[in-house]
Motif scaffolding. Structure first.
Motif, PDB file in Angstrom:
ATOM      1  N   PHE A  98      55.433  32.853  50.754  1.00 39.60           N
ATOM      2  CA  PHE A  98      53.976  32.844  50.618  1.00 39.60           C
ATOM      3  C   PHE A  98      53.538  31.530  49.998  1.00 39.60           C
ATOM      4  N   LEU A  99      52.740  30.769  50.757  1.00 40.74           N
ATOM      5  CA  LEU A  99      52.216  29.473  50.345  1.00 40.74           C
ATOM      6  C   LEU A  99      50.717  29.613  50.114  1.00 40.74           C
ATOM      7  N   LEU A 100      50.282  29.354  48.876  1.00 39.16           N
ATOM      8  CA  LEU A 100      48.882  29.543  48.493  1.00 39.16           C
ATOM      9  C   LEU A 100      48.224  28.207  48.169  1.00 39.16           C
ATOM     10  N   ASP A 101      47.140  27.919  48.855  1.00 37.35           N
ATOM     11  CA  ASP A 101      46.312  26.749  48.572  1.00 37.35           C
ATOM     12  C   ASP A 101      45.246  27.170  47.559  1.00 37.35           C
ATOM     13  N   ALA A 102      45.390  26.673  46.327  1.00 39.48           N
ATOM     14  CA  ALA A 102      44.451  27.027  45.256  1.00 39.48           C
ATOM     15  C   ALA A 102      43.642  25.823  44.797  1.00 39.48           C
ATOM     16  N   CYS A 103      43.450  24.840  45.687  1.00 42.64           N
ATOM     17  CA  CYS A 103      42.819  23.605  45.231  1.00 42.64           C
ATOM     18  C   CYS A 103      41.356  23.807  44.840  1.00 42.64           C
ATOM     19  N   GLN A 104      40.661  24.812  45.426  1.00 38.36           N
ATOM     20  CA  GLN A 104      39.273  25.049  45.039  1.00 38.36           C
ATOM     21  C   GLN A 104      39.142  26.083  43.925  1.00 38.36           C
ATOM     22  N   SER A 105      40.205  26.801  43.624  1.00 36.16           N
ATOM     23  CA  SER A 105      40.109  27.819  42.575  1.00 36.16           C
ATOM     24  C   SER A 105      40.669  27.348  41.234  1.00 36.16           C
ATOM     25  N   ALA A 106      41.614  26.408  41.250  1.00 36.53           N
ATOM     26  CA  ALA A 106      42.184  25.901  39.996  1.00 36.53           C
ATOM     27  C   ALA A 106      41.109  25.195  39.187  1.00 36.53           C
ATOM     28  N   GLY A 107      40.917  25.642  37.964  1.00 34.17           N
ATOM     29  CA  GLY A 107      39.878  25.085  37.112  1.00 34.17           C
ATOM     30  C   GLY A 107      38.567  25.827  37.195  1.00 34.17           C
ATOM     31  N   GLN A 108      38.444  26.701  38.198  1.00 30.42           N
ATOM     32  CA  GLN A 108      37.231  27.497  38.365  1.00 30.42           C
ATOM     33  C   GLN A 108      37.431  28.930  37.901  1.00 30.42           C
ATOM     34  N   MET A 109      38.673  29.420  37.944  1.00 28.58           N
ATOM     35  CA  MET A 109      38.963  30.805  37.589  1.00 28.58           C
ATOM     36  C   MET A 109      40.414  30.899  37.136  1.00 28.58           C
ATOM     37  N   PRO A 110      40.793  31.945  36.421  1.00 27.98           N
ATOM     38  CA  PRO A 110      42.184  32.100  35.984  1.00 27.98           C
ATOM     39  C   PRO A 110      43.124  32.263  37.173  1.00 27.98           C
ATOM     40  N   LEU A 111      44.335  31.707  37.032  1.00 25.78           N
ATOM     41  CA  LEU A 111      45.379  31.838  38.048  1.00 25.78           C
ATOM     42  C   LEU A 111      46.692  32.177  37.357  1.00 25.78           C
ATOM     43  N   ASN A 112      47.451  33.092  37.951  1.00 22.12           N
ATOM     44  CA  ASN A 112      48.771  33.424  37.424  1.00 22.12           C
ATOM     45  C   ASN A 112      49.697  33.664  38.605  1.00 22.12           C
ATOM     46  N   VAL A 113      50.742  32.851  38.704  1.00 22.54           N
ATOM     47  CA  VAL A 113      51.595  32.897  39.889  1.00 22.54           C
ATOM     48  C   VAL A 113      52.321  34.233  40.035  1.00 22.54           C
ATOM     49  N   GLU A 114      52.583  34.907  38.921  1.00 24.38           N
ATOM     50  CA  GLU A 114      53.243  36.203  39.024  1.00 24.38           C
ATOM     51  C   GLU A 114      52.293  37.242  39.624  1.00 24.38           C
ATOM     52  N   GLU A 115      51.061  37.226  39.191  1.00 22.17           N
ATOM     53  CA  GLU A 115      50.081  38.163  39.727  1.00 22.17           C
ATOM     54  C   GLU A 115      49.734  37.852  41.174  1.00 22.17           C
TER      55      GLU A 115
END
Length: 387
Positions: A184-201
């Motif tokens: 699973f490859l996730l593009d989080a370039c628009q969400s990083a810094g805008q909302m919490p991110l946790n790779v385990e979740e």
């Protein structure tokens, strides 16, 4: 709106005294702390030399890994510093072993540079298929489940598309992909810094971010997360003394962890700046940032919807900081130029090919406005009044 001291944040942000910046999905305004860290390091290189400065200030250079680990809930050894989200994404894609006849499932919201990489896979005989959206405009987890079989080796998802504010259910996408045994490859370039991110979740094997958007870091910076213990990955396409050790005449050993995806040459001052930017966001708090961004985006949508001849163009599902719209009878390029002349920054987002926009929500270029926590309600009122 949140517990953020907005006046203090704006005082930290020189650009807030110059313009109304609603192009944070393109490149956000950096705070003074990021400017100071970046410039100070550059000045040290000028005085001491590039190699010597790196040795003397190694802790500052490496701070980005510790900060990134806190941001994403991972180990610092699972992170590689890159030149941006596209660099990160392509490195991840190229590391997945794919052969003719294998299947790759992707969200319709993929960024165009990501699609270029996927087109390359198709030319090699890999089957790349779009996951349908549900009625809300989000990627359908149910449809994904129906598409999965033993031939699916990779699932790619974009958390928030660059041209619209929809927030995809990426944690559920990741869970379903992992249950099927796919990477699973996730593009989080628009969400990083805008909302919490946790790779385990999020259940992701790879995650890509850029520094210049909502993290408020320097351009030309990014991070690649690679989960520890992944089996069967291909070696990076570019290998040098940063990514591997020369152990015998004709033998090398790749660096353990994500550092194998780095190369020796990198903009060290920008790397230091990205570390400072992530620390700044973490000090404010991602929960507080997400709350304020959401409140501001809702307010902007209301203001635009109440303005004659202005139409907000977006799906019905959960939305983010990105608000696309068009003005009847006006080309979006002209609207963006006119707003810029009034001191309001926005950008143009082009329409997607029909296969990537089955609901035909975006058939013409749109104005893309994107808020961040340093914006104010008064700025939004003034920006909409300028229309």
């Amino acid at each position: 709106m949140s517990g953020i001291d907005v006046e203090a944040v704006r005082e930290d942000t020189p650009g807030c005294h110059e313009i109304v910046h609603l192009n944070n999905a393109g490149a956000a305004l950096p705070p003074r702390q990021v400017l100071a860290a970046t410039i100070d390091y550059l000045e040290a290189e000028a005085r001491l030399g590039g190699y010597e400065t790196e040795v003397k200030r190694q802790d500052e250079v490496d701070r980005v890994y510790q900060a990134g680990a806190r941001l994403l809930g991972c180990s610092s050894r699972e992170l590689a510093f890159t030149g941006g989200a596209t660099h990160s994404w392509m490195k991840a894609l190229q590391s997945v072993p794919l052969k003719k006849g294998d299947r790759v499932l992707v969200t319709a919201a993929e960024y165009n540079a990501n699609v270029f990489g996927l087109i390359g896979l198709r030319k090699r005989g890999v089957k790349v298929e779009l996951i349908p959206n549900d009625s809300s405009g989000q990627t359908s987890v149910e449809a994904l489940g129906a598409l999965l079989d033993e031939k699916v080796k990779l699932v790619c998802a974009t958390h928030i598309p660059t041209g619209g504010g929809i927030v995809n259910p990426v944690a559920e996408i990741g869970r379903v992909a992992k249950e099927a045994g796919a990477f699973f490859l996730l593009d989080a370039c628009q969400s990083a810094g805008q909302m919490p991110l946790n790779v385990e979740e999020l259940h992701c094997d790879f995650l890509t971010i850029t520094g210049r958007k909502f993290l408020r870091g320097p351009r030309g910076t990014g991070l690649l997360y690679v989960r520890s213990g992944l089996d069967g990955l291909l070696a990076p396409t570019v290998i040098d003394t940063r990514s591997a050790a020369w152990v015998d005449n004709w033998e090398y050993e790749l660096e353990p962890g994500a550092r194998r995806y780095e190369t020796f040459e990198a903009p060290m001052a920008a790397k230091v700046g990205l570390g400072a930017a992530i620390d700044y966001a973490l000090d404010i708090g991602l929960e507080a940032i997400a709350k304020r961004v959401d409140d501001l985006a809702v307010r902007l949508r209301v203001l635009l919807s109440e303005t004659p001849l202005v139409n907000v163009v977006e799906a019905d599902g959960p939305q983010s900081a990105i608000v696309p719209f068009h003005v009847e009878g006006r080309a979006s390029e002209a609207v963006v130029a006119a707003l810029r002349a009034w001191g309001v920054n926005t950008s143009v987002t082009p329409p997607l090919p029909s296969g990537f926009d089955p609901e035909k929500r975006n058939t013409e270029p749109l104005v893309r406005a994107s808020v961040h926590y340093y914006n104010t309600e008064e700025e939004l009122v003034d920006a909409v009044a300028a229309l």
